[in-house]
Design a protein around this motif. Structure first.
Motif: not given
Length: 378
Positions: A212-220
């Motif tokens: 998540g910190i690296d930019g993924a959306d929550p589900e991803e």
């Protein structure tokens, strides 16, 4: 003070961390997501504090039929934290910040014996304050064995609960997804939760926060975390390494994958209208469970975070009212969604309150943990 060495509580470590001690050059966006993870952890924990270890029905009797959607004082009948002040965090946040302090002291590495003594000293401090919110069952049993002289590799071989997972958020901030994150998650579990369930759950939460910190959306982020942990487990088995002691209890990774897929069927505007909060909660309790066992509470957190992926504050409120281990489920849900969305995912007033009530400086902690992650070198 255990072993003649003073280790500050999680609150002390968060309060005393200094911006001057570590230079950070990470982007503002990355920092915002790291801070969001810590705020989500603390706000979720404080929302779930008054309802922890209570049934859904009992929560309604104690606090009214309207679901809790803000910080409230704990009822005198609260089994773990009677009369605790609104906005107070529990062992989830305290011990996560304790682990953060250990990582910062070790420049990203974890001395597991020092970590064990820090946990023991934390409980001593809680007892001195008159708190009933002490070590969880697996952690307490393991540390008693540690104090009795048992080898640290053996102390946590019965720990299948969520104590490692609830503390995992700082690992995800301090590490990008990779071997060091997995090894740090494993080491953080050895003393207290050295089982397949304990280690899988700790890696899952840490990896979801990191993605998540690296930019993924929550589900991803959650799906990537599942793949990451499954891949690490497969590699360990191929190399002949046991990743934690075997337990006959269900797999955390398998149940979390199932929980994500189940929740996806009840997500989206139409599904939210047709499959309301109460029905979702009833089914989650029946099919997944909300106990302190890692193979229930971690899948429950991932299911809630999936269904309410774009409504992070609603997610925390659902978790706080679900019944069972509400503070931990809400804390893990908040850490995952806060990492993916950033600090603005949660009401500013609650972010201010939770830090003021508990004397926390989460901004500094986020800064210092990010300095360990190598994200500023990318």
């Amino acid at each position: 003070m255990v072993n003649g060495t003073s280790h500050g509580s999680g609150r002390d470590l968060a309060r005393n961390a200094s911006h001057d001690s570590v230079g950070v050059s990470t982007s503002n966006d990355t920092y915002d997501h790291a801070l969001g993870a810590l705020l989500g952890l603390a706000i979720g924990d404080a929302l779930g504090m008054p309802t922890q270890s209570m049934s859904h029905e009992r929560i309604s009797l104690e606090y009214g039929s309207t679901p809790i959607r803000s910080f409230v004082d704990a009822s005198p009948n609260q089994p773990i934290a009677p009369n605790m002040k609104a906005g107070s965090v529990t062992d989830d946040t305290e011990q996560a910040l304790l682990l953060a302090g250990q990582l910062m002291d070790g420049d990203g590495d974890l001395d597991i014996r020092q970590y064990a003594y820090a946990l023991l000293n934390w409980e001593e401090d809680m007892k001195a304050r008159g708190s009933l919110d002490l070590l969880g069952p697996s952690t307490k049993r393991a540390l008693e064995r540690f104090q009795a002289g048992m080898d640290v590799e053996q102390t946590g071989i019965l720990g299948t609960t969520n104590g490692g997972a609830m503390r995992a958020c700082p690992i995800g901030i301090a590490n990008r997804p990779g071997p060091h994150l997995a090894e740090t998650a494993r080491r953080s579990s050895i003393v207290t939760h050295n089982t397949e369930q304990g280690i899988e759950s700790t890696m899952l939460v840490a990896a979801a926060v990191s993605y998540g910190i690296d930019g993924a959306d929550p589900e991803e982020a959650m799906l990537m975390a599942c793949n990451y942990v499954a891949g690490y487990l497969a590699m360990s088995r191929f190399e002949g390494h046991a990743l934690g002691h075997w337990s006959p209890k269900a797999s955390v990774i398998a149940r979390t994958r199932w929980a994500i897929n189940w929740a996806r069927n009840h997500t989206g505007d139409d599904a939210v209208d047709l499959y309301d909060h109460d029905m979702f909660g009833d089914q989650l309790r029946a099919l997944i469970g909300t106990s302190v066992e890692a193979n229930e509470s971690v899948p429950a957190a991932f299911a809630i975070a999936t269904r309410y992926a774009q409504r992070p504050y609603d997610a925390l409120c659902v978790a706080a009212n679900i019944g069972g281990d509400t503070d931990t489920i809400a804390a893990m849900t908040g850490a995952i969604l806060g990492a993916a969305h950033g600090a603005s995912a949660f009401p500013e007033s609650l972010a201010t309150t939770v830090q003021d009530v508990n004397d926390l400086d989460l901004a500094t902690t986020a800064d210092r943990l990010l300095a360990l992650s190598g994200r500023n070198d990318a």
